[in-house]
Design an enzyme around this catalytic site. Structure first.
Site, PDB file in Angstrom:
ATOM      1  N   HIS A 252       0.777  -1.394   0.171  1.00 22.22           N
ATOM      2  CA  HIS A 252       0.219   0.251   0.159  1.00 22.22           C
ATOM      3  C   HIS A 252       0.895   1.418  -0.163  1.00 22.22           C
ATOM      4  CE1 HIS A 252      -3.868  -2.219   0.196  1.00 22.22           C
ATOM      5  NE2 HIS A 252      -3.307  -2.524   1.198  1.00 22.22           N
ATOM      6  N   ASP A 318      -0.801  -4.655   6.197  1.00 26.01           N
ATOM      7  CA  ASP A 318      -1.737  -5.616   5.409  1.00 26.01           C
ATOM      8  C   ASP A 318      -1.518  -5.810   3.949  1.00 26.01           C
ATOM      9  OD1 ASP A 318      -2.565  -2.477   5.141  1.00 26.01           O
ATOM     10  OD2 ASP A 318      -5.081  -3.551   4.605  1.00 26.01           O
ATOM     11  N   GLU A 319      -2.268  -7.088   3.408  1.00 22.32           N
ATOM     12  CA  GLU A 319      -2.115  -7.553   2.135  1.00 22.32           C
ATOM     13  C   GLU A 319      -0.967  -7.478   1.457  1.00 22.32           C
ATOM     14  OE1 GLU A 319      -7.200  -6.713   1.178  1.00 22.32           O
ATOM     15  OE2 GLU A 319      -5.680  -4.970   0.991  1.00 22.32           O
ATOM     16  N   VAL A 320       0.617  -7.743   2.346  1.00 25.31           N
ATOM     17  CA  VAL A 320       1.895  -7.623   1.502  1.00 25.31           C
ATOM     18  C   VAL A 320       1.508  -8.360   0.429  1.00 25.31           C
ATOM     19  CG1 VAL A 320       4.141  -8.281   1.844  1.00 25.31           C
ATOM     20  CG2 VAL A 320       2.789  -6.696   3.567  1.00 25.31           C
ATOM     21  N   GLU A 366      -1.856  -8.921   9.715  1.00 25.22           N
ATOM     22  CA  GLU A 366      -0.581 -10.185   9.355  1.00 25.22           C
ATOM     23  C   GLU A 366       0.110 -10.451   9.452  1.00 25.22           C
ATOM     24  OE1 GLU A 366      -3.771  -8.089   7.981  1.00 25.22           O
ATOM     25  OE2 GLU A 366      -4.303  -8.340   6.029  1.00 25.22           O
TER      26      GLU A 366
END
Lengths: 545, 545
Positions: A252, A318-320, A366
């Site tokens: 992000h 998050d969301e790597v 995460e």
């Protein structure tokens, strides 16, 4: 809580008499933050009662005569005593969870004597907020309560009660954010988490890295300068709402590439879905001394400006996306065996900087649960994907924030914001978004932050946050997206999801209360949606099944 | 349509030169309605261009220099010629479907010459609306178009393009309704159907039956007086938006019981779900001379006030509940064999009154398809339950309006507005409403009004309506509920659901167009929601899959 049925009117010149620490009329024993919190609360209370009040016709039978008569025998409240029993700690306006006693009690006698008692200035402020919510506007223009005598003893179940607001994907003017703080404080939320940078734009001005916002913002002027940030943070602190900043990393972050392209891997790949959850793809390189230097500069600039207003800093996580590191020349791999130690070092460095600045790190789940990083015991883990994530987090001994996206994401249900080419469009029909459907207030109200958490670990659940992401939200609709549904979460966080008998709280009593709170928000200039038509609220339980 | 790439600026004193019927500068050959439509359109156009315009930064690459330079070589538009080729019919402002030719053409040359040509004044107004939508605000404050030369020839596919707005369950101020008309006209909708009475409240003042609104409204003042109605109807007529009133009957009438209890059966039964789709239950008695007299009085009072502004009157007829007639002492039966002839007589009487007043009846599909009534060939059937209902309606030779609730109901997806007692609550979890989920714009855009309609009967599909019901909508959120999703339906009704190749229209081109229209609506003071973040609209098709 006990309420009576006697009407009391409010003297237009009602005085609020604060005892400071022990002596009436003196602020001597309180620090600047305390004085600010009390004086702001009194000002807000007066404004709410006399300028932002509403006539409650929607909550009485149609064409009924529900207002108390104004005559010589009316009793007026001429003063409200604010009795703070404790001395505020220095960080009363920027506490860690649990550091401030937010409890209060409120007594209103039929003779017009009102006393709000609390251990802290924040508790006094909460008591004043509740005080305003006992009053209605009279057709004559004055304010009255029909509920005297009143006796309330109140305290929150959870210490962290927040909203996460995405001010990166869309820019919000400071006035939009302070309006949100007003609404949060009115619902006794005590945290505003600003997700302030993301892949799509970098609105946060960092004077040591001026290109970041100059090139990463959507447009000149759509940035947050240090004075603007300080204004927002101070506005929150004065109202018991600690503003927590998040710089999401290492994913992000592709908006950094507009100014520092050498720091970002997999930037804006045409095949973005291979490299990110949404366009544009891009991640900070994972084994890069240039990235380390950049982050040192960023943290050294930003964190000292956070410290006066908050005890936390959120480093995201998050969301790597693993594939993005295939395109990172410092790594050239999507193998977690290779990536995991590098991520550990990356996060260790970031958290060390946060701690060195006097702040406590927050990270998305995460980092702990997917990447299995070893994190300091001080790190607060923000869960979002499941109830199991909460149980796993506290099972590892970490403090947790809840906010399961299936319940507490406020942006869901408006459909896909991606556009589909004609040749594939039909396969995405009917174009639901990933977290559809819209989570209605009843569903949000039924969400239990402690679901699946062993009784001996519930103390590690600090609280939670509702979330408003901005893929399809901006200043025009943000009020409606958030309110009044967030009120339902606020009550869960303040009072718990279960009643005294351990059952889900009743909609039958919550629904009119929520409708009334909605009218109060509208009166305050917050564009909250209605949850029922007047027929329902005018007619008791005739809309109940 | 063809667009060029030359910039033209608009002279702040631009003149609009209308030819009347044939002679420039003369209105002589047009009637009052025509003059009103043209002068209103010119006023609105000027206001839109100079006061309600927007800088289109969201539609250009970040930090790009997208504005045309202002210098001595700029070309300015100094006048716009409005050439009406036909004489308007007397009811140009209140046509039956198809009676007015709404087509227009627009020519804008690079030398600044602009001509809008149309057969009718409404066509001229549409051309002016399109003209405004070619312009943007310049940072300098002026208005410019980057698209010269422009050549547009345009005409609607469907003649009836409407919104049905429920102003009964919630009261909307006339200003809320005229704001809606502004937005409708700007999207070339030509009908506003006001669902103006229902079970929950009767806001419509009927001078011959003064108790109706006095007791049936939610609150004193929350009514529509004859002058207020005339104002709303005239406001629409002046903007090409015919306002159609619906008095829903015989169901959805229990608000009459507040003033005339003897006319209503099954009023407000505690077990409401046996007697109605939602509380409160109640229906006009089906074999009652008192009801007949009441309706005669109602129609005689109301319909002459409708006639100057509309050619239609909607008599409702949806969701009639059979069980309610068990409690109707004039019937005492829920047997359709007994009820059907009575319903036939009831509707025959109503439609005879409507025709006698010079109006054409509209009725909900149930009267034709569920009750199998024999209806006059003039009656327009408003379908809502399925695509099959459209096919069945035209199969019976009736004119049909579409608006399948699975696609075009704008209120869906916000969850149940009913409250559930704790003992049954879990069985209603997760509390979806009957028409959930929320219908996103892509889904609304994919809806084909002609789905399943045989080619030889498509001429009977007059068009359709999107619907905004007010169980959870009121003035605070109505703009966001309706806009910009209704724009997608407006395009389907104007251009058809299929492109020239018979394929569903592409989202790839529709999406940025819709985002731009949203910005135009916001600039006009309509609180339309965003459908994408600026990253997507700034970056071409990078948010496409």
């Amino acid at each position: 809580m006990s309420l009576g049925e006697r009407a009391l009117f409010l003297d237009p010149k009602v005085r609020f008499i604060y005892n400071g620490a022990a002596q009436y009329g003196s602020y001597d024993h309180q620090n600047a933050s305390s004085q600010n919190i009390i004086s702001t609360a009194i000002k807000t209370t007066t404004q709410t009662l006399f300028e932002q009040n509403f006539i409650p016709w929607k909550f009485h039978p149609r064409h009924s005569d529900f207002e108390p008569a104004i005559n010589a025998s009316c009793t007026y409240i001429k003063s409200v005593r604010l009795e703070q029993s404790g001395i505020d700690s220095a960080n009363v306006a920027k506490p860690l969870a649990g550091e401030v006693d937010e409890s209060y009690s409120l007594s209103m006698k039929t003779n017009g004597q009102v006393t709000i008692t609390a251990a802290s200035s924040v508790g006094i402020a909460h008591g004043l907020t509740t005080f305003t919510q006992l009053f209605y506007k009279h057709s004559s223009g004055s304010a009255y309560t029909p509920y005297a005598p009143v006796s309330i003893t109140d305290a929150p179940k959870f210490q962290h009660r927040g909203l996460n607001m995405d001010v990166s994907r869309v820019w919000y003017a400071p006035a939009d954010i302070t309006r949100m703080i007003d609404a949060l404080a009115y619902n006794k939320f005590n945290r505003l988490h600003l997700h302030i940078t993301d892949a799509q734009s970098w609105p946060l001005e960092i004077p040591a890295l001026p290109m970041l916002a100059e090139k990463g913002s959507y447009r000149e002027g759509l940035t947050y300068s240090p004075p603007a940030m300080a204004y927002i943070q101070d506005y929150g602190a004065s109202r018991g709402v600690e503003v927590i900043l998040e710089i999401d990393m290492p994913g992000h972050t592709s908006s950094i590439a507009y100014s520092y392209p050498e720091l970002i891997a997999a930037f804006n790949e045409k095949d973005w879905s291979t490299y990110a959850a949404e366009p544009p793809s891009g991640t900070l390189k994972l084994n890069s001394s240039a990235v380390t230097e950049f982050l040192d500069t960023l943290f050294d600039d930003l964190l000292p400006r956070v410290l006066p207003y908050s005890s936390y800093f959120h480093t995201g996580g998050d969301e790597v996306n693993l594939n993005a590191y295939n395109l990172d020349e410092t790594v050239r791999s999507n193998d977690t065996a290779i990536l995991q130690p590098l991520m550990q070092a990356f996060v260790d460095r970031a958290h060390a900087k946060v701690r060195a600045a006097g702040l406590t790190p927050i990270a998305w789940e995460e980092m702990l649960l997917t990447w299995n990083l070893t994190l300091g015991s001080d790190v607060v883990i923000q869960t979002w994907q499941s109830d199991e994530a909460v149980a796993q987090t506290v099972g590892k001994g970490h403090k947790a924030l809840v906010g399961n996206y299936n319940y507490w994401y406020l942006d869901c249900g408006h459909g896909q914001w991606l556009d589909f080419y004609p040749d594939v469009s039909q396969s995405f029909y009917p174009y639901y978004d990933y977290c559809a459907p819209l989570h209605n207030w009843r569903m949000m109200y039924a969400y239990n932050p402690l679901e699946g958490v062993p009784a001996n670990l519930t103390h590690l659940v600090l609280g939670g946050e509702v979330h408003i992401w901005s893929e399809q939200t901006d200043p025009v609709n943000v009020d409606r997206q958030v309110w009044p549904r967030a009120c339902a979460a606020a009550e869960v966080l303040w009072s718990g999801a279960k009643d005294d008998q351990g059952q889900n709280r009743s909609q039958i009593t919550a629904s009119p209360r929520l409708s009334e709170m909605r009218e109060r928000l509208v009166a305050k200039g917050i564009g909250a949606e209605p949850i029922q038509m007047p027929f329902c609220t005018q007619n008791g339980t005739q809309c109940a099944l």
